[in-house]
Design a protein around this motif. Structure first.
Motif, short mmCIF file in Angstrom:
data_model
loop_
_atom_site.label_atom_id
_atom_site.label_comp_id
_atom_site.label_asym_id
_atom_site.label_seq_id
_atom_site.Cartn_x
_atom_site.Cartn_y
_atom_site.Cartn_z
N SER A 192 0.80 -1.29 -0.19
CA SER A 192 -0.01 -0.13 0.11
C SER A 192 0.72 1.19 0.07
CB SER A 192 -0.81 -0.02 1.30
OG SER A 192 -0.18 -0.11 2.46
N GLY A 201 -2.02 0.94 5.24
CA GLY A 201 -0.57 0.69 5.76
C GLY A 201 -0.41 0.00 7.00
N SER A 227 -1.08 -5.90 4.41
CA SER A 227 -0.09 -5.12 3.42
C SER A 227 1.41 -5.33 3.77
CB SER A 227 -0.38 -3.50 3.95
OG SER A 227 0.64 -2.59 3.17
N TYR A 273 4.66 -0.83 3.19
CA TYR A 273 3.99 0.60 2.97
C TYR A 273 5.00 1.30 2.32
CZ TYR A 273 1.65 5.03 3.88
OH TYR A 273 1.09 6.10 3.72
#
Length: 391
Positions: A35, A45, A50, A53
């Protein structure tokens, strides 16, 4: 094994819709999810789904820097699909698509998107298709308006909600003028009406309604509908409590005619104003994921997974039927809505009813949008952001 899974980068990671996309694709175990957003800490995030990030320049304030970042990033990092969830990032990536050969987007062509996103163009298309719309008049400057000839209340609707001009974004608003004095006060703050097309539309008493869908190159795949139970602000705005409902057939029929006419591909939200007599009028089309996306997923319609599978030509099964009366609550948004309601001039009795409604707990058929025990970190990020905003 993960190396064989397609990689997806979810943009606008601090949006609730981006969190829904991240959780959807992550839970499917079919994709590797990362993300990105412009803030230091983002909802998606923080999600367990995820893997990485990334932080990029703010596309609202630094659009060209954002495009430069995407160009350089996509050249050095391989992702099979990019999933933006806001109008700004979606349109920027489409506008500069020729400069971004490594960025794969699950959207229709830019011209198709703008045929629906531009409200003036949408009205012209609706007229050709004999779709009901409010009485509308197009202007190219506020100086063209003869105020004495207006019938109030009148809706002031810019053609675009976001205008990209001279390398920056200008955010517009839809406003309702109740009289001539109201008109003067409203338009004095809308400088963009001097150079950007806008409409003056008849105000339709009634309520808003809409349906959500996904299309495969002109062919409808899935429809979904929900009802807003509470909003922020309370008199109309972002949904903070909603429930799934069956798709109204009259709205579906209009949406199919409209989206079929532009050979639509991807997701869309078609919004209507339903008059007190029950007649639907087309208002606008959002060509991206919507705020309450998680409700559709909870009800059994996994739009993000369907879109990814469809675009990457992976097996996907349309659901058509889904759970009715599934509810979704955005807790902190609901708290804001309650605060606004209490501060208003409503009678004490109504305020007490609203407080009791807020405090009531529903154990079955309702989920919280952000707060999920299986993925709790986004809730902590949201709470910290919320508390900082109160300072």
């Amino acid at each position: 094994m993960d190396r064989d899974k397609p990689k997806v980068l979810v943009l606008d990671a601090n949006q609730r819709s981006a969190l829904a996309v991240t959780r959807s694709l992550g839970k499917s175990s079919q994709y590797q999810i990362s993300s990105a957003d412009s803030v230091a800490y983002a909802l998606a995030g923080a999600s367990r789904y995820s893997q990485t990030y990334y932080r990029y320049p703010d596309p609202n304030q630094q659009p060209q820097e954002f495009i430069n970042w995407i160009r350089n990033f996509s050249a050095s990092h391989h992702f099979d699909l990019y999933m933006p969830t806001t109008e700004v990032t979606s349109q920027l990536l489409l506008m500069f698509q020729k400069e971004l050969p490594h960025v794969e987007l699950p959207f229709a062509a830019y011209s198709n998107v703008m045929a629906l996103a531009d409200k003036v163009t949408l009205v012209e298309l609706a007229r050709k298709l004999d779709i009901a719309i409010p009485e509308s008049e197009v202007y190219h400057s506020r100086d063209q308006v003869v105020v004495d000839r207006l019938t109030f209340p009148v809706v002031i609707k810019p053609a675009l909600s976001r205008i990209y001009r001279e390398g920056r974004w200008i955010h517009t608003q839809v406003r309702i003028a109740k009289n001539a004095a109201d008109w003067d006060q409203i338009v004095s703050d809308m400088d963009y009406l001097d150079y950007a097309p806008f409409m003056l539309q008849e105000f339709i008493p009634g309520h808003g309604s809409g349906i959500f869908c996904i299309y495969d190159n002109g062919t409808p795949v899935q429809f979904f509908a929900h009802q807003r139970l509470r909003e922020k602000p309370p008199e109309g705005g972002v949904s903070v409590l909603s429930r799934s409902i069956p798709v109204p057939e009259d709205l579906r029929s209009v949406a199919e005619r409209l989206l079929g006419a532009v050979d639509w591909h991807g997701v869309a939200m078609v919004e209507f104003r339903v008059s007190d007599e029950g007649n639907p009028y087309l208002m606008e089309v959002n060509t991206r994921f919507w705020g309450s996306l998680q409700l559709a997923i909870d009800a059994g319609v996994d739009f993000p997974l369907m879109l990814a599978n469809l675009h990457l030509k992976r097996p996907s099964v349309a659901l058509n039927a889904y759970r009715d009366n599934q509810r979704l609550r955005w807790l902190l948004g609901d708290l804001d809505s309650l605060y606004i309601f209490i501060k208003s001039s409503h009678p004490i009795r109504k305020k007490l009813q609203r407080i009791l409604s807020f405090l009531s707990i529903r154990f079955h058929g309702q989920k919280h949008e952000i707060n999920r025990l299986s993925d709790i970190k986004p809730a902590w990020v949201e709470l910290k952001q919320y508390l900082r905003s109160l300072r």
